[in-house]
Write a protein that holds these residues in place. Structure first.
Motif, PDB file in Angstrom:
ATOM      1  N   LEU A  13       1.411  -1.546  -0.037  1.00 39.71           N
ATOM      2  CA  LEU A  13      -0.375  -0.235   0.060  1.00 39.71           C
ATOM      3  C   LEU A  13       0.922   1.763  -0.237  1.00 39.71           C
ATOM      4  O   LEU A  13       1.053   1.987   1.036  1.00 39.71           O
ATOM      5  N   ARG A  14       0.970   1.833  -0.913  1.00 43.31           N
ATOM      6  CA  ARG A  14       1.731   3.732  -0.894  1.00 43.31           C
ATOM      7  C   ARG A  14       0.677   3.905  -0.848  1.00 43.31           C
ATOM      8  O   ARG A  14      -0.051   4.576  -1.646  1.00 43.31           O
ATOM      9  N   PHE A  15       1.185   5.474  -0.116  1.00 47.24           N
ATOM     10  CA  PHE A  15       0.116   6.448   0.552  1.00 47.24           C
ATOM     11  C   PHE A  15       0.967   8.150   0.817  1.00 47.24           C
ATOM     12  O   PHE A  15       2.047   7.731   1.418  1.00 47.24           O
ATOM     13  N   THR A  16      -0.269   9.227   0.313  1.00 44.37           N
ATOM     14  CA  THR A  16       0.516   9.836   0.303  1.00 44.37           C
ATOM     15  C   THR A  16      -0.407  10.944   0.803  1.00 44.37           C
ATOM     16  O   THR A  16      -1.643  10.994   0.688  1.00 44.37           O
ATOM     17  N   GLY A  17      -0.056  11.280   2.677  1.00 43.80           N
ATOM     18  CA  GLY A  17      -1.813  12.144   2.840  1.00 43.80           C
ATOM     19  C   GLY A  17      -1.253  12.606   4.541  1.00 43.80           C
ATOM     20  O   GLY A  17       0.284  11.937   5.180  1.00 43.80           O
ATOM     21  N   THR A  18      -2.114  13.325   5.013  1.00 46.01           N
ATOM     22  CA  THR A  18      -2.217  13.435   7.058  1.00 46.01           C
ATOM     23  C   THR A  18      -1.775  12.055   7.718  1.00 46.01           C
ATOM     24  O   THR A  18      -2.372  11.058   6.613  1.00 46.01           O
ATOM     25  N   HIS A  19      -1.973  12.255   8.623  1.00 48.37           N
ATOM     26  CA  HIS A  19      -2.320  10.728   9.749  1.00 48.37           C
ATOM     27  C   HIS A  19      -3.374  10.415   9.712  1.00 48.37           C
ATOM     28  O   HIS A  19      -3.962   9.888   9.056  1.00 48.37           O
ATOM     29  N   HIS A  20      -4.497  11.324   9.731  1.00 46.88           N
ATOM     30  CA  HIS A  20      -5.688  10.777   9.544  1.00 46.88           C
ATOM     31  C   HIS A  20      -5.938  10.335   8.084  1.00 46.88           C
ATOM     32  O   HIS A  20      -6.853   9.549   8.184  1.00 46.88           O
ATOM     33  N   ALA A  21      -6.015  11.013   7.100  1.00 53.14           N
ATOM     34  CA  ALA A  21      -5.657  10.130   5.798  1.00 53.14           C
ATOM     35  C   ALA A  21      -4.928   9.074   6.025  1.00 53.14           C
ATOM     36  O   ALA A  21      -6.036   8.482   5.157  1.00 53.14           O
ATOM     37  N   LEU A  22      -3.967   8.727   5.887  1.00 53.82           N
ATOM     38  CA  LEU A  22      -3.486   7.296   6.191  1.00 53.82           C
ATOM     39  C   LEU A  22      -3.784   6.764   7.200  1.00 53.82           C
ATOM     40  O   LEU A  22      -4.288   5.281   6.168  1.00 53.82           O
ATOM     41  N   ASP A  64      -6.625   8.210  26.154  1.00 54.44           N
ATOM     42  CA  ASP A  64      -6.470   9.640  26.804  1.00 54.44           C
ATOM     43  C   ASP A  64      -4.882   9.798  27.179  1.00 54.44           C
ATOM     44  O   ASP A  64      -4.370  10.910  26.486  1.00 54.44           O
ATOM     45  N   LEU A  65      -4.453   8.625  27.711  1.00 51.74           N
ATOM     46  CA  LEU A  65      -2.221   9.030  27.422  1.00 51.74           C
ATOM     47  C   LEU A  65      -2.190   8.864  25.488  1.00 51.74           C
ATOM     48  O   LEU A  65      -0.767   9.936  25.294  1.00 51.74           O
ATOM     49  N   ALA A  66      -2.961   8.372  25.138  1.00 51.88           N
ATOM     50  CA  ALA A  66      -2.173   8.145  23.451  1.00 51.88           C
ATOM     51  C   ALA A  66      -3.108   9.592  22.630  1.00 51.88           C
ATOM     52  O   ALA A  66      -2.315  10.094  22.309  1.00 51.88           O
ATOM     53  N   ALA A  67      -3.398   9.792  23.315  1.00 49.17           N
ATOM     54  CA  ALA A  67      -3.779  11.629  22.407  1.00 49.17           C
ATOM     55  C   ALA A  67      -2.967  12.746  22.986  1.00 49.17           C
ATOM     56  O   ALA A  67      -3.002  13.190  21.846  1.00 49.17           O
ATOM     57  N   ARG A  68      -2.467  12.615  24.722  1.00 48.80           N
ATOM     58  CA  ARG A  68      -1.952  13.569  24.778  1.00 48.80           C
ATOM     59  C   ARG A  68      -0.193  13.365  24.063  1.00 48.80           C
ATOM     60  O   ARG A  68       0.010  14.616  24.181  1.00 48.80           O
ATOM     61  N   HIS A  69       0.006  12.307  24.582  1.00 50.94           N
ATOM     62  CA  HIS A  69       1.169  12.124  24.085  1.00 50.94           C
ATOM     63  C   HIS A  69       1.517  12.084  22.915  1.00 50.94           C
ATOM     64  O   HIS A  69       2.745  12.380  22.357  1.00 50.94           O
ATOM     65  N   THR A  70       1.034  10.802  21.978  1.00 50.94           N
ATOM     66  CA  THR A  70       1.005  10.474  21.385  1.00 50.94           C
ATOM     67  C   THR A  70       0.046  10.686  19.654  1.00 50.94           C
ATOM     68  O   THR A  70      -0.443  10.247  18.995  1.00 50.94           O
ATOM     69  N   PRO A  71      -0.616  12.250  19.214  1.00 50.52           N
ATOM     70  CA  PRO A  71      -1.426  12.694  18.897  1.00 50.52           C
ATOM     71  C   PRO A  71      -1.401  12.225  17.444  1.00 50.52           C
ATOM     72  O   PRO A  71      -2.835  11.343  16.996  1.00 50.52           O
ATOM     73  N   THR A  72      -0.240  12.001  16.898  1.00 52.71           N
ATOM     74  CA  THR A  72      -0.405  11.645  15.131  1.00 52.71           C
ATOM     75  C   THR A  72      -0.734  10.317  15.270  1.00 52.71           C
ATOM     76  O   THR A  72      -1.229   9.348  14.336  1.00 52.71           O
ATOM     77  N   ALA A  73       0.156   9.544  16.596  1.00 52.53           N
ATOM     78  CA  ALA A  73      -0.312   8.420  16.390  1.00 52.53           C
ATOM     79  C   ALA A  73      -1.501   8.146  15.997  1.00 52.53           C
ATOM     80  O   ALA A  73      -2.024   7.123  15.767  1.00 52.53           O
ATOM     81  N   PHE A  74      -2.633   8.426  17.392  1.00 56.08           N
ATOM     82  CA  PHE A  74      -3.528   8.661  17.370  1.00 56.08           C
ATOM     83  C   PHE A  74      -4.989   9.010  16.491  1.00 56.08           C
ATOM     84  O   PHE A  74      -5.625   8.143  16.295  1.00 56.08           O
ATOM     85  N   ALA A  75      -3.943  10.012  15.749  1.00 56.02           N
ATOM     86  CA  ALA A  75      -4.954  10.382  14.648  1.00 56.02           C
ATOM     87  C   ALA A  75      -5.020   9.148  13.486  1.00 56.02           C
ATOM     88  O   ALA A  75      -6.029   9.003  12.897  1.00 56.02           O
ATOM     89  N   GLU A  76      -4.270   8.563  13.654  1.00 57.44           N
ATOM     90  CA  GLU A  76      -3.897   7.592  12.296  1.00 57.44           C
ATOM     91  C   GLU A  76      -4.979   6.082  12.631  1.00 57.44           C
ATOM     92  O   GLU A  76      -5.796   5.134  12.071  1.00 57.44           O
ATOM     93  N   LEU A  77      -4.658   5.810  14.034  1.00 57.25           N
ATOM     94  CA  LEU A  77      -5.752   4.862  14.891  1.00 57.25           C
ATOM     95  C   LEU A  77      -7.086   5.299  14.157  1.00 57.25           C
ATOM     96  O   LEU A  77      -7.678   4.674  14.205  1.00 57.25           O
ATOM     97  N   ARG A  78      -7.111   6.660  15.040  1.00 58.54           N
ATOM     98  CA  ARG A  78      -8.544   7.140  14.475  1.00 58.54           C
ATOM     99  C   ARG A  78      -9.127   6.713  12.942  1.00 58.54           C
ATOM    100  O   ARG A  78     -10.502   6.562  13.199  1.00 58.54           O
ATOM    101  N   GLY A  79      -8.486   6.894  12.489  1.00 57.40           N
ATOM    102  CA  GLY A  79      -8.738   7.031  10.585  1.00 57.40           C
ATOM    103  C   GLY A  79      -9.130   6.188  10.047  1.00 57.40           C
ATOM    104  O   GLY A  79      -9.690   5.423   9.210  1.00 57.40           O
ATOM    105  N   MET A  80      -8.646   4.495  10.997  1.00 59.23           N
ATOM    106  CA  MET A  80      -8.567   2.893  10.815  1.00 59.23           C
ATOM    107  C   MET A  80      -9.634   3.136  10.873  1.00 59.23           C
ATOM    108  O   MET A  80     -10.286   1.798  10.663  1.00 59.23           O
ATOM    109  N   ALA A  81      -9.883   2.608  12.092  1.00 54.56           N
ATOM    110  CA  ALA A  81     -11.355   2.698  12.506  1.00 54.56           C
ATOM    111  C   ALA A  81     -12.682   3.283  11.458  1.00 54.56           C
ATOM    112  O   ALA A  81     -13.965   2.743  11.275  1.00 54.56           O
TER     113      ALA A  81
END
Length: 379
Positions: A13-22, A64-81
């Motif tokens: 899978l090849r992709f370019t975009g924001t964390h949430h879009a990824l 709460d901890l994931a959203a505060r300390h790793t917001p970009t990873a959290f955005a990707e996980l939100r996007g995956m769902a």
């Protein structure tokens, strides 16, 4: 054996975009596998009598901890769902083994199935499962062997990704360029990835040449903190080994993995628990291997008896690895089946990774390396 169909290449899978879009693209790409994992998780929770409200209460502090300390990873996980059209809480729980109450089953073992192999999608924390695997059905659980050999101009690196054979269907190569809201590239990485997980939990390399190989460990200190899957994901955005170690030391981690980090000619291994970061520079010896138990004596004494298969794989890897290995020699090492089923290459090997940091090239295959079809890329 964990082998793809003859001639089959590892899906990419090849992709370019924001964390949430990824994240949305990752979720859509593996929607079928993610939906199946979530369905199984719901069956397990129902069998336990756990309601949606109880699940949310269990994971809320970790969210709460994931959203505060790793917001970009959290955005990707939100996007995956969103992309997979599944409940976020359940997908988060599958990426947060730290939130699993001690003694409870893993969420991908259906109630009617014996809990024969809790070492699966993300994390083999078998020390606190409360349900030992059945050796008659899984003679050699556990997973992953990581190896590095230094040469004058760089390193040759190898990794076997070991997991339940069912995960062969969902694993893929992710080639991602992450951008900010204005469309400017902020990071680039290529990662071997599971259907339900954030990138960074297996083998990966970023545009700075920082390569990170993961070996899951039975963390004796697991507690409330940022999930390992979020921690390993943001390591891929770091420019250097030192920066990645600083991240590990600064985050309130929920659990620990082993991180074999290679950049150019440097080899640095980092064993972690939720509370400890132990750094070993292996650049000068120039030949290193790690499996699924702690090599640091202080942590090992608290982590319990290592699995025999992990000890056997490490002993064999250390006997074979040497300085100045070439990619073909490393591939031969990764295909070694001495001592089967407790061998470096085994029925649980669902992908293999070989890299040359001097040439900045990686070869990766689907399943075991013998007779596999390889995908090559530059980084």
């Amino acid at each position: 054996m964990a082998r793809a169909a003859s001639g089959a290449r590892l899906p990419a899978l090849r992709f370019t975009g924001t964390h949430h879009a990824l994240g949305r693209m990752m979720g859509a790409y593996r929607r079928r596998q993610i939906a199946r994992a979530v369905d199984i998780a719901h069956e397990v929770l129902a069998a336990e009598g756990a309601s949606e409200a109880a699940l949310h209460d269990q994971i809320a502090p970790f969210i709460d901890l994931a959203a505060r300390h790793t917001p970009t990873a959290f955005a990707e996980l939100r996007g995956m769902a969103v992309g997979a059209d599944v409940e976020f809480d359940t997908l988060f729980r599958l990426n947060c083994m730290e939130s699993r109450p001690p003694g409870s089953p893993f969420l991908w073992n259906r109630p009617e199935r014996p809990a024969v192999d809790p070492v699966s999608i993300l994390n083999p924390d078998t020390a606190d499962t409360g349900v030992p695997p059945d050796p008659s059905e899984t003679p050699a659980p556990g997973g992953c062997t990581s190896i590095a050999s230094r040469r004058d101009d760089g390193c040759v690196v190898g990794h076997t990704e070991d997991s339940s054979p069912e995960n062969l269907d969902g694993i893929y190569l992710l080639d991602a360029t992450v951008t900010d809201q204005a469309g400017r590239a902020s990071s680039r990485f290529q990662a071997l990835n599971y259907a339900t997980s954030l990138a960074g939990c297996a083998a990966a390399v970023n545009g700075h040449g920082l390569m990170i190989l993961i070996d899951a460990l039975p963390d004796p200190d697991r507690h409330l903190g940022v999930p390992r899957s979020c921690v390993s994901r943001i390591l891929l955005d770091q420019p250097t080994i030192e920066a990645a170690i600083d991240v590990l030391r600064s985050l309130p981690r929920g659990g620990g993995w082993n991180y074999l980090m290679i950049q150019g000619p440097r080899i640095v291994n980092v064993e972690t628990t939720a509370s400890v970061v132990e750094v070993e520079d292996a650049t000068v010896p120039g030949a290193y291997a790690h499996t699924n138990h702690y090599r640091n004596p202080g942590i090992a004494a608290r982590a319990g008896e290592p699995r025999p298969n992990s000890m056997a794989r490490l002993d064999r890897a250390l006997a074979l690895v040497r300085r100045d290995m070439g990619p073909d020699s490393m591939l031969e090492l990764l295909a070694d089946r001495e001592g089967f089923p407790d061998s470096i290459c085994r029925d649980r090997t669902i992908a293999t990774w070989v890299a040359d940091t001097a040439r900045r090239t990686v070869r990766v295959c689907w399943g075991e390396p013998v007779d596999a079809t390889w995908t090559s890329f530059d980084y």
